[in-house]
Scaffold this motif. Sequence first.
Motif, PDB file in Angstrom:
ATOM      1  N   UNK A  16      -7.018  18.874   3.122  1.00  0.00           N
ATOM      2  CA  UNK A  16      -7.590  17.764   2.353  1.00  0.00           C
ATOM      3  C   UNK A  16      -8.837  17.190   3.018  1.00  0.00           C
ATOM      4  N   UNK A  48      -0.904  -3.336  -8.155  1.00  0.00           N
ATOM      5  CA  UNK A  48       0.185  -2.690  -7.458  1.00  0.00           C
ATOM      6  C   UNK A  48       0.396  -3.299  -6.081  1.00  0.00           C
ATOM      7  N   UNK A  49       0.234  -2.529  -5.048  1.00  0.00           N
ATOM      8  CA  UNK A  49       0.641  -3.060  -3.763  1.00  0.00           C
ATOM      9  C   UNK A  49      -0.333  -4.083  -3.224  1.00  0.00           C
ATOM     10  N   UNK A  50      -1.430  -4.262  -3.906  1.00  0.00           N
ATOM     11  CA  UNK A  50      -2.445  -5.115  -3.323  1.00  0.00           C
ATOM     12  C   UNK A  50      -2.215  -6.581  -3.647  1.00  0.00           C
ATOM     13  N   UNK A  60      -2.377  -7.620 -12.434  1.00  0.00           N
ATOM     14  CA  UNK A  60      -0.926  -7.544 -12.460  1.00  0.00           C
ATOM     15  C   UNK A  60      -0.497  -6.104 -12.716  1.00  0.00           C
ATOM     16  N   UNK A  61      -1.167  -5.478 -13.639  1.00  0.00           N
ATOM     17  CA  UNK A  61      -0.727  -4.133 -13.969  1.00  0.00           C
ATOM     18  C   UNK A  61      -1.331  -3.079 -13.044  1.00  0.00           C
ATOM     19  N   UNK A 119      -4.746   8.082   2.553  1.00  0.00           N
ATOM     20  CA  UNK A 119      -5.303   7.062   3.425  1.00  0.00           C
ATOM     21  C   UNK A 119      -4.429   5.821   3.411  1.00  0.00           C
ATOM     22  N   UNK A 120      -4.534   5.063   4.490  1.00  0.00           N
ATOM     23  CA  UNK A 120      -3.879   3.759   4.525  1.00  0.00           C
ATOM     24  C   UNK A 120      -4.925   2.684   4.351  1.00  0.00           C
ATOM     25  N   UNK A 121      -4.596   1.487   3.872  1.00  0.00           N
ATOM     26  CA  UNK A 121      -3.332   1.075   3.293  1.00  0.00           C
ATOM     27  C   UNK A 121      -3.131   1.722   1.919  1.00  0.00           C
ATOM     28  N   UNK A 122      -2.058   1.502   1.246  1.00  0.00           N
ATOM     29  CA  UNK A 122      -0.887   0.704   1.596  1.00  0.00           C
ATOM     30  C   UNK A 122       0.105   1.486   2.441  1.00  0.00           C
ATOM     31  N   UNK A 174       5.616  -0.687   1.454  1.00  0.00           N
ATOM     32  CA  UNK A 174       5.138  -1.490   0.333  1.00  0.00           C
ATOM     33  C   UNK A 174       4.942  -0.629  -0.910  1.00  0.00           C
ATOM     34  N   UNK A 175       4.413   0.544  -0.708  1.00  0.00           N
ATOM     35  CA  UNK A 175       4.155   1.433  -1.836  1.00  0.00           C
ATOM     36  C   UNK A 175       4.410   2.873  -1.410  1.00  0.00           C
ATOM     37  N   UNK A 205     -11.089   8.744  -2.396  1.00  0.00           N
ATOM     38  CA  UNK A 205      -9.996   9.461  -1.753  1.00  0.00           C
ATOM     39  C   UNK A 205     -10.243   9.648  -0.270  1.00  0.00           C
ATOM     40  N   UNK A 228     -12.328   7.268  -8.277  1.00  0.00           N
ATOM     41  CA  UNK A 228     -11.291   6.738  -7.407  1.00  0.00           C
ATOM     42  C   UNK A 228     -11.579   7.248  -5.998  1.00  0.00           C
ATOM     43  N   UNK A 247       6.968  -2.806  -7.334  1.00  0.00           N
ATOM     44  CA  UNK A 247       5.680  -2.849  -8.016  1.00  0.00           C
ATOM     45  C   UNK A 247       5.858  -2.489  -9.477  1.00  0.00           C
ATOM     46  N   UNK A 248       4.856  -2.840 -10.266  1.00  0.00           N
ATOM     47  CA  UNK A 248       4.868  -2.388 -11.658  1.00  0.00           C
ATOM     48  C   UNK A 248       4.863  -0.868 -11.669  1.00  0.00           C
ATOM     49  N   UNK A 307     -12.982   3.800   1.064  1.00  0.00           N
ATOM     50  CA  UNK A 307     -11.603   3.601   0.636  1.00  0.00           C
ATOM     51  C   UNK A 307     -11.067   2.244   1.077  1.00  0.00           C
ATOM     52  N   UNK A 308     -11.425   1.861   2.271  1.00  0.00           N
ATOM     53  CA  UNK A 308     -10.795   0.695   2.899  1.00  0.00           C
ATOM     54  C   UNK A 308     -11.169  -0.600   2.178  1.00  0.00           C
ATOM     55  N   UNK A 309     -10.192  -1.314   1.642  1.00  0.00           N
ATOM     56  CA  UNK A 309     -10.511  -2.571   0.987  1.00  0.00           C
ATOM     57  C   UNK A 309     -10.890  -3.628   2.038  1.00  0.00           C
TER      58      UNK A 309
END
Lengths: 649, 919
Positions: free
Chosen positions: A571, B21-23, B17-18, A390-393, A397-398, B167, B165, A253-254, B195-197
């Motif tokens: 947490x 990340x993992x997505x 792109x920047x 939390x997941x993901x990722x 992968x990360x 959490x 963000x 990854x970047x 959180x979950x996309x």
Amino acid sequence: MIIQELRKLQEADGYLSQDRLGQLSESLGEPLHRLHEVASFFPHFRTAPPPKVEVLVCRDMACHLRGAQECRRSLEEAAARLSTAEGQVEVHGVSCLGQCDRPVAVAINDKVFAGKPVEELKEMVRRAHSGEEIRPPRSDRSPLPWKIDPYGGKPEYGALRRFVEEWNEYTAENPEAKRKRPSELLAEMFAIEGKLKALQGASGAAPQNLIALRRNPAARVLAEMADGNLRGMGGAGFPAAEKWKSVCRAKTNDLDPELVERFRKRGIAPPPAMKYVVCNGDESEPGTFKDREILVRYPHLVLEGMILGGLITGALQGHVYIRHEYHDQIEAVSAAIDAARKQGLCGKDILGTGLSFELEDVFVSPGGYICGEQNALLAAMEDRRAEPRNKPPSISVEGLRGQPTLLNNVETFAWVPAIATHTGLWYAGQGLRGATGLRFVSISGDVARPGVYEVPFGQSVRELVFDSAGGMRDGQKLRAIAPSGPSGGFLPAEIRPQDLSRDFAEKLVRQGILKSADDPLDILDLPLDIDLLRSGRLMLGAAFVVYGERSDMLDQALNCVEFYRHESCGKCVPCRVGSDKLVHLLSRTLQRGDLLDTELITELGSAMRDASICGLGQVAANPITSVIRYFREDIDRHQATERTNGHAG
Amino acid sequence: MPAEEIEFYEVLGDMLVSLGRSYNEIKGKGKVTLKIDGHEVSVDPLKPKYDPNDKNIFGQLTTVYDAAQQLYGKRLSVGTLLDSVDDQQVKDLFSRFGTVTRSEVARDPETGQSKGFACVEMSTEEEAQKAIVRLHRREYGGGRLAVKKEVETPIPILCHQEHMKPIGVCRACLVEVTTTTADGRKKTELAPACYLPVANNIEVNTLITSDRVAKSVRTVVELLLSDYQHEQAAGTESGANELQRVANHERIQARNNRFPRTAPERGQDDSSPIIYVDRNACILCDRCVRACNDIRENHVIGRMGKGFETRIAFDADAQMGESSCVACGECMITCPTDALTNRSVVKVSIGADGALQDDAEWKGFQSAREEKKEEINIRNTSIQGASTSKPEDAVPLANRARLDDIRTSDVRMSNWNLRPGPVPGRELRELHPDLFSDMSERFLDWNLGAVVRRHFKDGEVICREGDFGSTAFIIERGTLEVRIRTPFQQPIRQSGLFGRFFGRGSASGGESRGSVSPQYINIDAPVALQYGNPVAQLTPRDRIFGEMTCMSQYPRSATVIAKGDCTLLEVLRNVVYMLQRTRTSRDILRNIYRENALKTHLRQVELFTSLFDSEETFKTFYDLVKPKVDLVRAYPKMQIIREGQPADSFYMIRTGFVKISRNNQVLNYLGPGGYFGEIGLLSDLDELRGDTPPGICTATCAALDHVDVARIKGEDFKALVKGYPDLKQKLLEMAKKRLIENDRLIAISTAVNGSASAELESFIDQGLYNAQSLLILDLEKCTRCDECAKACADVHGGVTRLVREGLRFDKYLVASSCRSCFDPVCMVGCPVGSIRRTGTSEIKIEDWCIGCGKCADNCPYGNINIQEQRADGRSGREATTCDLCRSLADGQPSCVYACPHDAAHRMTGPQLWEMVNRP
């Protein structure tokens, strides 16, 4: 970097003072609260001056079962007598020190003594107080006749050498492959295989280039691992080859802009975007101490597995994460890393191939069971509070520093050289009763010979307890077994048919373990087979704690939930608050004989399982819910006490 | 897939792109389809950002929570309908705002009589939002409509706010997610919706449809209640307690008594004069930590300890008052419980008649507030519904909530005495729920005076075209008239390298048509005016105007005059920022803004207007173009088009600056009114053949700051130039000129060291293009006598506000003194709105500044100083900056007047550039 700096500071001053934290904050360019939140999180760091002698008595599972409380009390008495204004002696409890086979484990000024009689420990404390240096005996490092070691105890790196030979041959035949790394060719192979599968199913002739790609030694080693059905030995049992494959396929990854900024502030170039290999040697679960033996007897096997992991997944850097109480293990691994570097087995140009994989210095954990959770472990390596995310990722992968990361347990890496040497079929064939492979089990508690045993998957609990571990201690009857440390709860010697799911019972009948699905199950008949047990909603880990007839299971359950409360990172709400409520509810019954609200605990347990972020919170209620299910009489006994007391009062 | 859906990502491409990340797997085009509570929902995997302050990178991904909001946001309940109104009439009423997918008047099952309310579902949330804005509280068939979202939210949230963000620690937003693996197996687990996309083909069940979710969430909320609910600490201002609100949710109904309290006394901290800390009420949601570190970047708050003993700490566990806290208040306004509360109120005074000037007035206000408190409390409980609802009540819960809405909204406006002066948070939430219901009440109370009600008489001017301003207006009652004077005949022209859009328009300039000096471009007339009759009207249904002036810092683009008596709420810019944090109010602002901004922009860019000489011909053209224009926002450093990439669109800059570069050589920069992208699109025409590769962008255009661009897609643009040869001709001429100029610049910079390009780059890097009032010292004349700094100190109580040091440009020293930037980033995020512009271009710091230092941190040039002592003698810190003081003698700032050597000058950035590059 923060953690290393804090460690240095503590080594110099004995603790982390506000002033020193302030100075460090300035020199590192990190906000003060960032340092403080890390320093106050990890048990290894202290923010107040230490006493002259600090005695930490293990309070978990096997030690608790074998008299840790009495040991602690008498040490406390001794401490009170010894303490003077100039030299305080403090005695505290501590979470599992990984010496469950030699209870009671005690750390005196960070030196771990295991299996010593109380009188001897008192003498140690006295000597420490008088300023004498005390030293525990060094761990036995001699190799054992274990099948995990294909080299008879010598660090020969045969699997790696063979890999290199094959790679040289391969690149001689395929000169264009020379510009690439084995992992890149492997990824190409996966891509073609994926396309083929999509086009024509698995049938049909493979194209010429695929045949060539399959001759890549990386493909061979991975195929052996898949053939052997090697699983992650950290507990989850995920197929290792699958994990390696997904890291191999993952692209870097970047760079995380925050990370770049942190390095920039210190005037250091940030690490380039690359994949990592991380070996989890944090082994902190009560009852688990097998990695302790592997790390100290066979550190080179672990390192060889990691180097192969790097070559196969394309990672360029490897880190070994070891808990700080494992002094001998840290030393052994560090020495093995030095030796490997000297022999050119790792580094920029592995054995003249031009392939590179650096083994970094051992990362010494700042402490805490939660660091064994893989995301928390990576957070600690990144100088943050070890809190799971939390997941993901996924980590593949990360992971570390936002990059794809191959994270496996010590034992998983250590099996790779044997499998690469003897083939996967050899490894798979070691299993019994339809299960595949070998594994290490740590067994402790009320058995005659607690310790670490290399056993085949599929071996029965009876064989483990009676053949390997020499049977029950003092001829006691078996009361319960915790087959996965505290996390899987307790299983009774005999499980009633109504407590087994019908499907599972029928499966056991088919396997000849049960005569009829209506019969009770003798726990000793159960085979060590992850898949089978999982289908019955039972957990199987590396820790076997055996409880004899005299054990009070409600007391043992309280001991386990206390462990989780101590080790919760705090947490997420269900784990942070729920684990404290569990302790409170249980101790009220144990201490005061209050009625135990089993319905409420069961509901809390399922909410914790459903709602907690990581495994710790998810399993924290298992010990008590298993007691509610299987050892009701122990609860009733404590509640009955209340009634008697009530009458008496 | 409609083309529109694709487009946004392309522009956002670089962001992904920047930041993605993992997505990687999500970075794609098109929609994601999932099921929520059995309903299919199709959403964009990414959401647009609107708030320029939004640092929420992760928040770019659409989460399950967002998707659920979109699903439930489409459903409306419509109240107080006359009995005679039928389904069709409701449908007709709402179809003006989009496609009505369902409309049903609730009827008694036996008699068939109307119950007086209806359920309406629009096809998108945006349409539903529009309908709320336009129809809520409107007269309809003799009654007033009450239009609201039907379901509040099936996903309660505690630890998350949209601008943060996610959490996922509180676990109140859990949903049950079923995924189907590649081999067809189904996997069900609970996951936090915040959180979950979103992902294709997942099935989501919220607590409405899943008992498992409801049970877990109830247990989690009870755990929190058992330890953290407590008697409210005395002497503190309390806002709404979100934990209690979640506990009252009709599917949760958490009782407090199942778990014993086990938390030890955690103590209070009253060391800060602004914020009261009650650790017993802290649920460790981490919102204050993110507010302090991510949003404000003050880096004071963290968590300390571990497990059950974890708590928040300031620095290394100092008392808040002794820590490095600057008391910006962000943690307090974000706190969902009463752990961080107001101890004091910032006496904001936004000027003119409604302001609170003295203590007597304050007291009067306070007692009026007390009187109202009782009344508010009653109404508040009935609005929350759940707290008064009894389970045994026969009416189904959902229906009862609707009836409550109708009862309260019906009487809403009439029952309130629209008293002039500051309006407290509760009243705002009550009267304008669409705008304020999600805003922190604690914020509104702390900033009391930032929202002021004013009554205007017929003919009074509310704001004036050309003025700078820092307030917006919410229309409560009456009608307003909008006038613009930018004449069609005298369009804004670009000249030279930089457009002439600098300098402020004179506030009291000529009112007559045609006499305006075209120094600035009008950008946000609140409505689209028909040319030829440059007057429009605003009524309460238009909700708000003037918001972009306080967001973008550009001068007011229109004069607004009261037509008859009217009542407005004047709202300070920090409140407008807050409006952008929450979804509902942000959508309202966005819809109003987008519509108006595009329309007015097209009418005002010289490129188009100069082509026509009559309104009729222009109007035909305008109507053709209007639907093809889209508004896109770019963020600093984002590349809008990239050299060598296929040309896809034509862009016109509405606000902000864009840097043009080729091969890393800076060629030019463009400001509002400028345009780019035409070369790549026109390059396949014969006229440009050979000059440039066809269909390829010849340069990279990157945003220098927050840039709004109006975009016309390639094919539309090509069709347009085909139909308008004059436009084509003009664009071609410009394209040729630009190509020649660019080649020349490239040639110079490759030939000469220290070339024009490097000079321009340094001009841009130093932000000089953005300056409206630079203090320049000519180093050939300056003797370093320091008279300028001394003069400054004399005027400002002995403390100089300028430093005779700074960056050099050519032979000039740019002294550290406020530059009155065109786009003043210093103002961004002031928690109390005390740094602002009123009427003229200079930056003013008002006396209610709390000295948090945000503006000083924001200023890239170090031109704002934090004084430890306040000038007015009160305790605490305050920020100071150049106020462009006028010297008595010649009206010049004192520093310039005092210079004995004629070395000090004030000028704009472009003037400096022209001076340096004068042949």
